[in-house]
Design an enzyme around this catalytic site. Structure first.
Site, PDB file in Angstrom:
ATOM      1  N   HIS A  40       0.835  -1.196   0.000  1.00 18.79           N
ATOM      2  CA  HIS A  40       0.000   0.000   0.000  1.00 18.79           C
ATOM      3  C   HIS A  40       0.870   1.246   0.000  1.00 18.79           C
ATOM      4  O   HIS A  40       1.825   1.353   0.784  1.00 18.79           O
ATOM      5  CB  HIS A  40      -0.928   0.027   1.217  1.00 18.79           C
ATOM      6  CG  HIS A  40      -1.804   1.252   1.269  1.00 18.79           C
ATOM      7  ND1 HIS A  40      -2.833   1.444   0.376  1.00 18.79           N
ATOM      8  CD2 HIS A  40      -1.769   2.351   2.062  1.00 18.79           C
ATOM      9  CE1 HIS A  40      -3.414   2.611   0.640  1.00 18.79           C
ATOM     10  NE2 HIS A  40      -2.776   3.187   1.638  1.00 18.79           N
ATOM     11  N   SER A  41       0.549   2.204  -0.871  1.00 21.00           N
ATOM     12  CA  SER A  41       1.235   3.490  -0.958  1.00 21.00           C
ATOM     13  C   SER A  41       2.717   3.268  -1.260  1.00 21.00           C
ATOM     14  O   SER A  41       3.064   2.701  -2.290  1.00 21.00           O
ATOM     15  CB  SER A  41       0.995   4.292   0.321  1.00 21.00           C
ATOM     16  OG  SER A  41       1.372   5.634   0.170  1.00 21.00           O
ATOM     17  N   MET A  42       3.617   3.676  -0.377  1.00 21.94           N
ATOM     18  CA  MET A  42       5.029   3.377  -0.590  1.00 21.94           C
ATOM     19  C   MET A  42       5.240   1.884  -0.835  1.00 21.94           C
ATOM     20  O   MET A  42       6.075   1.472  -1.653  1.00 21.94           O
ATOM     21  CB  MET A  42       5.843   3.827   0.615  1.00 21.94           C
ATOM     22  CG  MET A  42       7.283   3.341   0.620  1.00 21.94           C
ATOM     23  SD  MET A  42       8.119   3.767   2.166  1.00 21.94           S
ATOM     24  CE  MET A  42       9.553   2.713   2.067  1.00 21.94           C
ATOM     25  N   ALA A  46       3.359  -0.154  -2.368  1.00 23.05           N
ATOM     26  CA  ALA A  46       3.024  -0.529  -3.732  1.00 23.05           C
ATOM     27  C   ALA A  46       4.195  -0.281  -4.673  1.00 23.05           C
ATOM     28  O   ALA A  46       4.523  -1.105  -5.529  1.00 23.05           O
ATOM     29  CB  ALA A  46       1.797   0.249  -4.200  1.00 23.05           C
ATOM     30  N   SER A 102      -1.648  -0.975  -4.147  1.00 20.29           N
ATOM     31  CA  SER A 102      -2.754  -0.238  -3.542  1.00 20.29           C
ATOM     32  C   SER A 102      -2.333   1.188  -3.211  1.00 20.29           C
ATOM     33  O   SER A 102      -1.250   1.415  -2.655  1.00 20.29           O
ATOM     34  CB  SER A 102      -3.202  -0.958  -2.264  1.00 20.29           C
ATOM     35  OG  SER A 102      -4.065  -0.156  -1.480  1.00 20.29           O
TER      36      SER A 102
END
Length: 259
Positions: free
Chosen positions: A106-108, A110, A133
């Site tokens: 998720h975020s970083m 991803a 994500s």
């Protein structure tokens, strides 16, 4: 129900476990046919994925990655280059690739997951799938410099995106504990530049919130150019941390990919 107890270890040729600071198995599923690798967001820790481990066992053996600079690794210096972090995570995962891997971030996480997947493919152990994500495509760069802000400026960004308990941001001591790792992680993602490389062959699923200030619909769709495998885009209502409100649906997406 058993309690979530971290298991710090990884298989070795001799069958014995060796201490590994990178891998957390909060509910080990040693007989699972697939392993789910979970990569946290900037400032996040492996503990965020305890619910994943509980919900997805015994379908998958969940391996949550613990970055340096937080929780039990707080005394270690953070890593400010995403490519270097990807090298280290890929190395840590090598002994676990005796079974198919699915990578979720998720975020970083991803963006890191994309780079780790590229390294696993190069090593001849391509993941079964990559799930990215809450992050725009790696080729979609934005000029950002949160890591250069004052502490107040970094806190303002965390408040804007949500996802951090406000009590951590309001308490000076707690805030002082989390800000170093947040700043290090932001430096890693803000200085990242997508390297010239062919698309991945790994199937790719992208999850995004329809009100995420960090990801426009076009930036989410742009992930499609980064794989020759199948591409799926799922949009949920919500902002950058949409998954907090849609965790059951996200876990169902994961179940569908893992099965």
């Amino acid at each position: 129900m058993s309690t979530a107890t971290p298991v710090h270890g990884r298989p070795t040729p001799g069958g014995r476990a060796a201490t590994d600071p990178w891998i957390r198995r909060f509910q080990a599923a040693p007989d699972a046919p697939v392993r789910l690798v979970c990569l946290p967001h900037a400032g996040g820790s492996a503990a965020l994925y305890v619910p994943f481990a509980r919900a997805l066992s015994p379908l998958a053996d969940v391996l949550a990655i613990q970055y340096p600079g937080r929780q039990d690794r707080r005394v270690e210096p953070g890593i400010t280059r995403l490519d270097h972090l990807a090298d280290l995570v890929a190395d840590a995962l090598a002994p676990w690739a005796d079974r198919p891997l699915v990578v979720f971030g998720h975020s970083m996480g991803a963006l890191l997951g994309y780079e780790v997947t590229a390294r696993l493919e190069s090593a001849g152990t391509p993941p079964r799938a990559l799930i990215a994500s809450g992050r725009r495509a790696p080729s979609r760069h934005r000029a950002e410099s949160v890591h250069l802000r004052t502490d107040e400026g970094v806190v303002a960004e965390l408040r804007r995106l949500g996802g951090v308990d406000p009590t951590f941001l309001d308490d000076p001591e707690l805030r002082a504990m989390i800000l170093p790792s947040v700043r290090t992680d932001y430096e890693a993602i803000e200085t990242y530049r997508h390297p010239p490389r062919p698309p991945l062959s790994t199937p790719l699923t992208v999850l995004t919130g329809d009100m995420d200030p960090q990801v426009t619909p076009d930036e989410a769709r742009a992930w499609a150019r980064h794989t020759t495998g199948t591409f799926t885009l799922r949009t949920f209502t919500g902002g950058h941390f949409y998954l907090n409100e849609h965790m059951p649906e996200v876990r169902e997406v994961l179940r569908g990919i893992l099965m």
